[in-house]
Design an enzyme around this catalytic site. Structure first.
Site, short mmCIF file in Angstrom:
data_model
loop_
_atom_site.label_atom_id
_atom_site.label_comp_id
_atom_site.label_asym_id
_atom_site.label_seq_id
_atom_site.Cartn_x
_atom_site.Cartn_y
_atom_site.Cartn_z
N LYS A 131 77.23 -6.97 10.63
CA LYS A 131 78.14 -5.92 9.90
C LYS A 131 78.07 -7.47 7.85
O LYS A 131 78.84 -7.79 7.48
CB LYS A 131 79.44 -5.60 9.72
CG LYS A 131 79.86 -5.09 10.88
CD LYS A 131 80.94 -4.46 11.70
CE LYS A 131 81.95 -3.96 10.04
NZ LYS A 131 81.23 -2.56 10.07
C1 LIG Z 1 77.88 0.82 9.92
C2 LIG Z 1 78.55 1.62 10.14
N1 LIG Z 1 78.49 2.19 11.43
C3 LIG Z 1 79.17 2.42 12.84
C4 LIG Z 1 80.27 1.99 12.90
C5 LIG Z 1 81.44 2.21 13.74
O1 LIG Z 1 81.60 0.98 14.56
P1 LIG Z 1 82.57 0.19 15.22
O2 LIG Z 1 84.30 0.60 14.45
O3 LIG Z 1 82.43 -0.93 15.85
O4 LIG Z 1 83.11 1.56 16.32
C6 LIG Z 1 80.91 1.00 11.39
C7 LIG Z 1 82.17 0.47 11.36
N2 LIG Z 1 82.72 0.93 10.14
C8 LIG Z 1 83.88 -0.12 9.28
C9 LIG Z 1 83.98 0.25 7.79
C10 LIG Z 1 84.51 1.51 7.52
C11 LIG Z 1 84.73 0.91 6.40
O5 LIG Z 1 85.02 1.86 5.24
O6 LIG Z 1 84.98 -0.57 5.46
C12 LIG Z 1 85.56 0.84 10.15
O7 LIG Z 1 84.66 1.59 11.01
O8 LIG Z 1 85.98 -0.12 10.46
C13 LIG Z 1 79.54 0.92 10.75
O9 LIG Z 1 79.86 0.78 9.22
#
Ligand SMILES: Cc1[nH+]cc(COP(=O)(O)O)c(CN[C@@H](CCC(=O)O)C(=O)O)c1O
Length: 306
Positions: free
Chosen positions: A158
């Site tokens: 991330k």
């Molecule tokens: C690219 C991406 N793909 C999948 C996910 C889902 O991953 P998880 O949260 O571990 O289930 C997230 C989380 N996106 C984060 C950031 C959102 C934002 O606007 O900033 C979140 O959901 O916290 C992503 O950023």
């Protein structure tokens, strides 16, 4: 501040929200050399509980690895800081945002001996894609911007700078009247959303792209896969989903910490299934919320009580 939160943990101490600042020559601001996490704390029947904190912490440390970014705090220090922050602010249902980045020092792409700064903020955050989205689903657009390949930039980290790809895709969708985007990978197959993983239901079986499709290894994704399998569903968790399969899906939904479980009802104005939240989506969404709000004692090891 408008989020009604007064303090932020920054580099080892609690500071006033307005004082949590950085120098304009901060390396991470210029080169995107930062990492972050998104975590939710839920107000449960047994008090506030952070969902899968340990897994988020694992990923936080791992995200720095490609950039030789070592966090100058231990897991215990970051955990204690987060619990203390939530207690000080009396936060129960909230979103937690840890962030780390190469700080102020030399400029130039190489971070040389710039410090690694770390901060943790938390605030109340409702339904990521809008209150009605959880029930009615959202209308999405397949972005003209592709997801960067994991061979180009590690998609399983991330990395703050990477989110300009998400910004490009998501803003293109919203500029065109949709709520969110779906991003294809460089092969033209389905990767994920700008901030979410994506699931497809077809003939009662569940599919979701695997890491080889250049996606983030989502914690909500992994949790929903486990919940689905516990309910007897066959889940193909390393699927290659072609763009065309989106149109003929019975159901589609996003998962993410912020998005939770959000149904997708239209893709590029093509109605998906019955044009609203599908039955499998509803079942898994209900199972997810029963779990995180602790209306079941399953997976108690996934919760860190504040
Ligand atoms: C690219 C991406 N793909 C999948 C996910 C889902 O991953 P998880 O949260 O571990 O289930 C997230 C989380 N996106 C984060 C950031 C959102 C934002 O606007 O900033 C979140 O959901 O916290 C992503 O950023």
């Amino acid at each position: 501040d408008e989020m009604d939160v007064d303090t932020i943990w920054q580099d080892g101490s609690f500071v006033d929200w307005d004082d949590a600042t950085v120098h304009v020559l901060t390396h991470g601001l210029h080169y995107g050399s930062g990492i972050f996490e998104g975590v939710r704390c839920y107000d449960t029947e047994n008090g506030p509980a952070i969902f899968r904190w340990e897994e988020h912490l694992d990923r936080f440390y791992q995200s720095g690895q490609p950039y030789d970014m070592e966090l100058p705090y231990s897991r215990e220090e970051l955990t204690e800081a987060t619990l203390e922050l939530l207690r000080r602010e009396g936060l129960e249902s909230c979103y937690i945002r840890p962030v780390a980045f190469y700080g102020y020092g030399s400029l130039g792409v190489s971070p040389k001996d710039n410090p690694v700064n770390v901060a943790i903020a938390a605030w109340p955050w409702g339904a990521y894609l809008g209150e009605e989205a959880l029930e009615r689903g959202v209308e999405v657009m397949i972005s003209s911007w592709r997801k960067h390949a994991s061979s180009q930039i590690p998609t399983n980290a991330k990395t703050t700078g990477l989110y300009v790809n998400s910004l490009l895709a998501g803003e293109e969708a919203r500029r065109n009247g949709y709520t969110e985007a779906i991003v294809l990978n460089k092969e033209g197959n389905v990767a994920e959303g700008p901030g979410e993983n994506i699931f497809l239901v077809r003939d009662g079986e569940i599919y979701t792209p695997g890491l080889s499709e250049s996606i983030l290894d989502g914690i909500t994704r992994n949790s929903v896969i486990e919940l689905a399998r516990e309910r007897g569903y066959t889940v193909h968790d390393r699927a290659t989903i072609s763009r065309g399969e989106l149109n003929t899906a019975d159901e589609l939904f996003f998962t993410g910490t912020a998005a939770e479980v959000t149904p997708i009802r239209k893709v590029d104005n093509v109605v998906i299934g019955n044009g609203s939240r599908g039955p499998v989506t509803e079942e898994l969404q209900q199972a997810f919320f029963d779990l995180v709000e602790r209306r079941t004692d399953a997976h108690d090891e996934w919760f860190t009580y504040v």
